[in-house]
Design a protein around this motif. Sequence first.
Motif, mmCIF file in Angstrom:
data_model
loop_
_atom_site.group_PDB
_atom_site.id
_atom_site.type_symbol
_atom_site.label_atom_id
_atom_site.label_comp_id
_atom_site.label_asym_id
_atom_site.label_seq_id
_atom_site.Cartn_x
_atom_site.Cartn_y
_atom_site.Cartn_z
ATOM 1 N N LYS A 64 0.831 -1.204 0.000
ATOM 2 C CA LYS A 64 0.000 0.000 0.000
ATOM 3 C C LYS A 64 0.864 1.252 0.000
ATOM 4 N N LEU A 65 1.912 1.245 0.813
ATOM 5 C CA LEU A 65 2.814 2.388 0.887
ATOM 6 C C LEU A 65 3.525 2.606 -0.439
ATOM 7 N N SER A 66 3.921 1.529 -1.093
ATOM 8 C CA SER A 66 4.596 1.636 -2.383
ATOM 9 C C SER A 66 3.677 2.283 -3.422
ATOM 10 N N GLN A 67 2.407 1.897 -3.426
ATOM 11 C CA GLN A 67 1.447 2.492 -4.356
ATOM 12 C C GLN A 67 1.248 3.972 -4.036
ATOM 13 N N PHE A 68 1.164 4.312 -2.764
ATOM 14 C CA PHE A 68 0.988 5.701 -2.347
ATOM 15 C C PHE A 68 2.224 6.522 -2.695
ATOM 16 N N ASP A 69 3.420 5.937 -2.493
ATOM 17 C CA ASP A 69 4.679 6.620 -2.779
ATOM 18 C C ASP A 69 4.784 7.032 -4.245
ATOM 19 N N LYS A 70 4.200 6.249 -5.143
ATOM 20 C CA LYS A 70 4.289 6.535 -6.571
ATOM 21 C C LYS A 70 3.601 7.846 -6.951
ATOM 22 N N LYS A 71 2.768 8.374 -6.061
ATOM 23 C CA LYS A 71 2.062 9.626 -6.325
ATOM 24 C C LYS A 71 2.945 10.855 -6.072
ATOM 25 N N PHE A 72 4.128 10.651 -5.489
ATOM 26 C CA PHE A 72 5.004 11.747 -5.101
ATOM 27 C C PHE A 72 6.319 11.684 -5.856
ATOM 28 N N ASN A 73 6.906 12.863 -6.072
ATOM 29 C CA ASN A 73 8.252 12.935 -6.633
ATOM 30 C C ASN A 73 9.251 12.802 -5.504
ATOM 31 N N ARG A 74 10.321 12.080 -5.746
ATOM 32 C CA ARG A 74 11.374 11.947 -4.741
ATOM 33 C C ARG A 74 12.246 13.191 -4.765
ATOM 34 N N VAL A 75 12.763 13.537 -3.610
ATOM 35 C CA VAL A 75 13.738 14.609 -3.515
ATOM 36 C C VAL A 75 15.020 14.078 -4.140
ATOM 37 N N SER A 76 15.622 14.856 -5.026
ATOM 38 C CA SER A 76 16.762 14.351 -5.788
ATOM 39 C C SER A 76 17.897 13.835 -4.911
ATOM 40 N N GLU A 77 18.124 14.438 -3.749
ATOM 41 C CA GLU A 77 19.207 14.016 -2.881
ATOM 42 C C GLU A 77 19.025 12.605 -2.330
ATOM 43 N N PHE A 78 17.804 12.080 -2.369
ATOM 44 C CA PHE A 78 17.529 10.775 -1.765
ATOM 45 C C PHE A 78 17.079 9.732 -2.788
ATOM 46 N N GLN A 79 17.189 9.999 -4.072
ATOM 47 C CA GLN A 79 16.607 9.113 -5.065
ATOM 48 C C GLN A 79 17.172 7.711 -5.094
ATOM 49 N N GLU A 80 18.460 7.559 -5.120
ATOM 50 C CA GLU A 80 19.038 6.242 -5.343
ATOM 51 C C GLU A 80 19.511 5.526 -4.086
ATOM 52 N N ARG A 81 19.497 6.188 -2.965
ATOM 53 C CA ARG A 81 20.020 5.546 -1.759
ATOM 54 C C ARG A 81 19.299 6.076 -0.526
ATOM 55 N N ASN A 82 19.339 5.276 0.514
ATOM 56 C CA ASN A 82 18.780 5.708 1.781
ATOM 57 C C ASN A 82 19.724 6.693 2.447
ATOM 58 N N LYS A 83 19.189 7.593 3.198
ATOM 59 C CA LYS A 83 19.986 8.554 3.948
ATOM 60 C C LYS A 83 20.716 7.811 5.057
ATOM 61 N N THR A 84 21.969 8.141 5.242
ATOM 62 C CA THR A 84 22.733 7.537 6.326
ATOM 63 C C THR A 84 23.099 8.610 7.341
ATOM 64 N N PHE A 85 23.272 8.208 8.567
ATOM 65 C CA PHE A 85 23.630 9.111 9.655
ATOM 66 C C PHE A 85 25.082 8.858 10.046
ATOM 67 N N PRO A 86 25.687 9.828 10.717
ATOM 68 C CA PRO A 86 27.052 9.611 11.203
ATOM 69 C C PRO A 86 27.107 8.384 12.111
ATOM 70 N N GLU A 87 28.274 7.761 12.180
ATOM 71 C CA GLU A 87 28.457 6.573 13.007
ATOM 72 C C GLU A 87 28.058 6.881 14.450
ATOM 73 N N GLY A 88 27.309 5.975 15.062
ATOM 74 C CA GLY A 88 26.891 6.139 16.447
ATOM 75 C C GLY A 88 25.509 6.752 16.605
ATOM 76 N N ILE A 89 24.951 7.328 15.546
ATOM 77 C CA ILE A 89 23.607 7.913 15.602
ATOM 78 C C ILE A 89 22.621 6.876 15.083
ATOM 79 N N ARG A 90 21.575 6.631 15.875
ATOM 80 C CA ARG A 90 20.552 5.651 15.487
ATOM 81 C C ARG A 90 19.181 6.282 15.516
#
Length: 135
Positions: A23-49
């Motif tokens: 359901k989320l995947s179908q809903f996601d298709k209605k939105f444009n992705r922000v270019s900075e996050f298109q091909e990969r997941n955002k990562t945080f500095p080591e130690g941040i969760r």
Amino acid sequence: TVIPFSKDADESNILTAESNAKKLSQFDKKFNRVSEFQERNKTFPEGIRIVGIGQGQTKKFISTGKVAIYIYPSGEKDEAFLALANDEEMITLEIDSYGEDFHRKYYSFENPGDINQMFEERKKQAKETFDKWLK
């Protein structure tokens, strides 16, 4: 944002998660992705969760799985609560649907030494703070 799955998930939770993912995947298709996050997941500095993310609309605090926070063309956004932590502190971010600002709160902790125990304590504090935020 992708949060690691808990090892304690039972089969019914997995089936529900798969259904929700479709359901989320179908809903996601209605939105444009922000270019900075298109091909990969955002990562945080080591130690941040990511401890968890709460959504105002669903009134649920989610600490495992995939979570999306949407920003609409009108400038509105999903009301959300985010909790991030490292070994010594946790920050919560409260995002209002209509405002431009978000509220930050910091919490200090003693490091218990056991990373799993530490994460569970952070998750408990984040859930309690989320419940207060909903009210």
